[in-house]
Motif scaffolding. Sequence first.
Motif, mmCIF file in Angstrom:
data_model
loop_
_atom_site.group_PDB
_atom_site.id
_atom_site.type_symbol
_atom_site.label_atom_id
_atom_site.label_comp_id
_atom_site.label_asym_id
_atom_site.label_seq_id
_atom_site.Cartn_x
_atom_site.Cartn_y
_atom_site.Cartn_z
ATOM 1 N N GLY A 149 -11.266 -2.799 -38.810
ATOM 2 C CA GLY A 149 -10.878 -2.296 -37.491
ATOM 3 C C GLY A 149 -12.023 -2.182 -36.506
ATOM 4 N N LEU A 150 -13.242 -2.466 -36.935
ATOM 5 C CA LEU A 150 -14.360 -2.422 -35.979
ATOM 6 C C LEU A 150 -14.715 -3.839 -35.525
ATOM 7 N N GLY A 151 -15.096 -3.945 -34.256
ATOM 8 C CA GLY A 151 -15.544 -5.226 -33.729
ATOM 9 C C GLY A 151 -14.447 -6.264 -33.647
ATOM 10 N N MET A 152 -13.223 -5.815 -33.564
ATOM 11 C CA MET A 152 -12.098 -6.757 -33.522
ATOM 12 C C MET A 152 -11.989 -7.444 -32.168
#
Lengths: 424, 424
Positions: free
Chosen positions: B78-81
Motif C-alpha cells: 500500500g505504500l508508493g502505489m
Amino acid sequence: MNSKSFAIKGDICYSISKTELLTYENRYLICIDGLSVGVFESVPEKYSTLEVFDYSGKLVIPGLIDLHIHAAQFSFRGLGMDNELMEWLNSYAFPEESRFSDIEYAKAAYTQFAEVMKYSATTRACIFASVHAPATEILMDLMEKTGLQTFVGKVNMDRNCPDYIVEDTDKSAADTQDWVASCINRYKNTKPIITPRFIPTCTDRLMQRLRGIQEKYGLPLQSHISESPAEIEFVERLCPNAEFYGDAYDSFKLFGNDVPTIMAHCVYSGEKELARIKQNGVFIAHCPQSNANLASGIAPVRSFLDMDLRCGLGSDVAGCTTESIFRAMSDAIQMSKIRWRLYDNKLKPLKFEEAFYLGTRGGGDFFGKVGSFETGYELDAIIINDEPPKHYGKMTLKDRLERFAHLSIGREPTHKFVSGTQIF
Amino acid sequence: MNSKSFAIKGDICYSISKTELLTYENRYLICIDGLSVGVFESVPEKYSTLEVFDYSGKLVIPGLIDLHIHAAQFSFRGLGMDNELMEWLNSYAFPEESRFSDIEYAKAAYTQFAEVMKYSATTRACIFASVHAPATEILMDLMEKTGLQTFVGKVNMDRNCPDYIVEDTDKSAADTQDWVASCINRYKNTKPIITPRFIPTCTDRLMQRLRGIQEKYGLPLQSHISESPAEIEFVERLCPNAEFYGDAYDSFKLFGNDVPTIMAHCVYSGEKELARIKQNGVFIAHCPQSNANLASGIAPVRSFLDMDLRCGLGSDVAGCTTESIFRAMSDAIQMSKIRWRLYDNKLKPLKFEEAFYLGTRGGGDFFGKVGSFETGYELDAIIINDEPPKHYGKMTLKDRLERFAHLSIGREPTHKFVSGTQIF
C-alpha cells in the motif's frame, strides 16, 4: 457550547488543495457548532471546557464523499462482473431495480444498504434509487436515520428500457412531483435530487417536465454522461440537434448553471463537452472501478484536474463491487497509470494526494464547505485504527494514510462524525 | 482410515477445465488419504464410517494458488502505489528487502506474513524471500508451521541494484548452495526454489552457477519476465545474443523443460517468447493488479488461455496490495476488459469461470494434481461463509461463488484443508 462543540485528539490529515495534504501528529481538531475551527498543538484557552475525544494514535480524516451510487443495485454487487454494460443492465440492473415496486423487498434491500453506508467511511452521498417513488421514500427514511447527509433521487426513465420497468411520461413526471412535494421538507439530513437516468432512457418531454419540477423547487440534479462508446453513438442518433452529449442536457437547462449538477463518468467527454462542464460548473463523479468493470474505459481524470473542473469520486455500486471510496481512490490511481501506459502518455498518473483530494474535498464541494478541516468547514470526520505494522518502525502520517486507503476494504472507521454530530 | 480420510458436506464448486465450473449444492466431497475421491449425493456405503464435516450452506472450493508473492515486501503493502516500477523498487522494495539482513527484523516481518497467509484463502504459494539465506530459512520455518505447501526462494542478484543489497557473485552462489543443502530435506510442506530475481540483476556467471545448483538438486525455478518496456530494452542491451528475453533464460537452461519454471508477468511477451514458453512448459504467473499498480501494462491472458499455456495467478505482493487470489481473479477479469476496450479488441475479456480456473487448477498444476476436486486430486479445500443477502432470494451456486470472489477482501475462510490435513 452544545454537543456539536468538542475537540478531537489524534493524527490529523486533510487536503487544502488538489496537491497539498496537511498532516499533523498528535494534535487537536476543534469543532464549534458543527464547524471546524482548525487544528491546534494544544486546546486553546478559550476552548478549554470542551469535551476532548481522545483518539491518540489513530488517523483523523474528513469523511469520504460518494458522488454516485445506486442503492437499488446494492444487493447484486459482484454479479455479472464479466458482462459488458448493456448485457449487465439487461441481465442484472434492470431486473433487480424492478423489484423495488415491492415495498417489502425495498425495505429489506435498502435496510442492508443503509446499514453498510452508516458504518462505511462515507459521510455524504448522492444516491440513485429506482423509478419507484414509494420505495425511494423508504430509502430516504432509512438514510435519514443513519445520520449521513445524502441526496436521494427517484429515477426517471420513459424509453429504451424493458417493459417491466419503463415509465409512462406523464406518470413519471407526476410521481416525481408528488414525491418531491412529499419529501422536500421532511428530513434534516436527506434531500431529493432530480434523477433522469440518462438521455437514452428519457424523452425530451420528460426532460422538460423534470426541468419544471427542478425549477419549482430549486433542486439539484444527477445523471450519467459519456460513459461508453455505444451509449454516445445512441445519444447522437436520439439528439441530432445536440452538438455533443452534454449539450443535449444543456438544451433542457439541466446541465449546471443554476442547477447544481453531478454527471457521472465523462470517460469520453470531448474538448467541447469538458469546456461546457467547466463553464456551467457541473460536477464530475469519477467512477474508475465501474468504468473498468463495465468495459467502458478510463476517464481522463488528469485532464479534469488540470482544467480545474469540479470533480469527486463515485463508487457507482453495482458497476463497482464496493461502496468504499478508499477503494475508489486506489482504483483512480491504478487506472490513471494504465491509461498513461496503454492509451495516452501525455496525461500523468494521479498522485495519492490528488486521489485523496477527490474523495474528500473534491466531492465535498457539492455539499458546501465539506471535505476538509480548514476553518469554517462542516466537521465530517472519521477515525481510523490503521495499525501500521510495529516492526516496520515509524511511518509518516502520509504513508499511513496512503497505506490504509489501499488496504482498507473490510476495515471500517471506529468513529464517525457528520457535520459535528457523532454517528457512532 | 486415518485423519486424512473424511467427508465434507456443503455447496461444492470446482473447475474441470478452463471453461467448465462444476457446482453441486448440498453434496459430499470424499477425501481418502489426502486425495479426493469425488463428489456424491450421499456418502457411499464403503465410506459410511468416515467422519463428516458438515458445512451445509457454505461454499466448499479448492484452495487458491498463488504462483508469485514477495514475502519480504509484505510490510510495505500500500505504500508508493503512485510510483512507477523503478522509482518504487528504489524507494520501497530494495530498502525494505535489505532489512532482512537483520534476523530479528526478519522474524517479526515474516511472522506477520505467515500468519496472514495461513488464514487467507491460499493453500499453496511460490514465494520470493530476500537475498539473505538466514532470513529465508526463518521464513521457511514459519511457512512450515502454517501447514500451507510452499516453494520458497532465496533471491539472487549480483548487479544493477543498490550497493546495500547487491551480492558478490561467488558468495551469492555459495550462499544458495549452502541454503539449499541445509533446507532441502528439512521440511514436509516447504521446499526451496531457485530464484534469480531477473536477468537485469543477475550476471551470466551467476546464472550458470544457479543452473549448476538447480541440476544438482533437481530444483524448480521462479523469476520475472517481460514485465515492462524499459526492463525489456535493458535486457536487450544486456543480452545482445538472446533472440528475446526468455531466450536469455533458456540460454542458461533455466527456462522450463527439465526445470519446473514459473515466470511472472509476460505482459509484453511476443509470439516467439510465448511459443518458447509453450514448447518448454513454462508456467506463467499472471499478476494483474501489480501490472497495473506499477504502470507495467495488462498481460494478454486471453492469448495464454487460447494457446493452452500453463498459467495461474500471482498476487505479487507488494506490487499488489493484498495476498488475496480472489482479488487477483477479480482484477484479471477487470483488466482483461480494459485491455479489450483500450488496446486490442480481438482478445475477449475473461469470463468468471476462466479466472476461477486460473486461481485454482491453472496454478495448482505447478504442484501436481492440485486445484480441483476431481478424483485423484490432492484435497486442498477452503470453506466459505458467503452469506448471500437473504432478501435477494435464491442465488445459483455459480453466482454465489462469483459474488464472493469480488467481495471477499477482509473475509477469510472459516476452515482450510491442505492435502487432506485440516489447518483450521
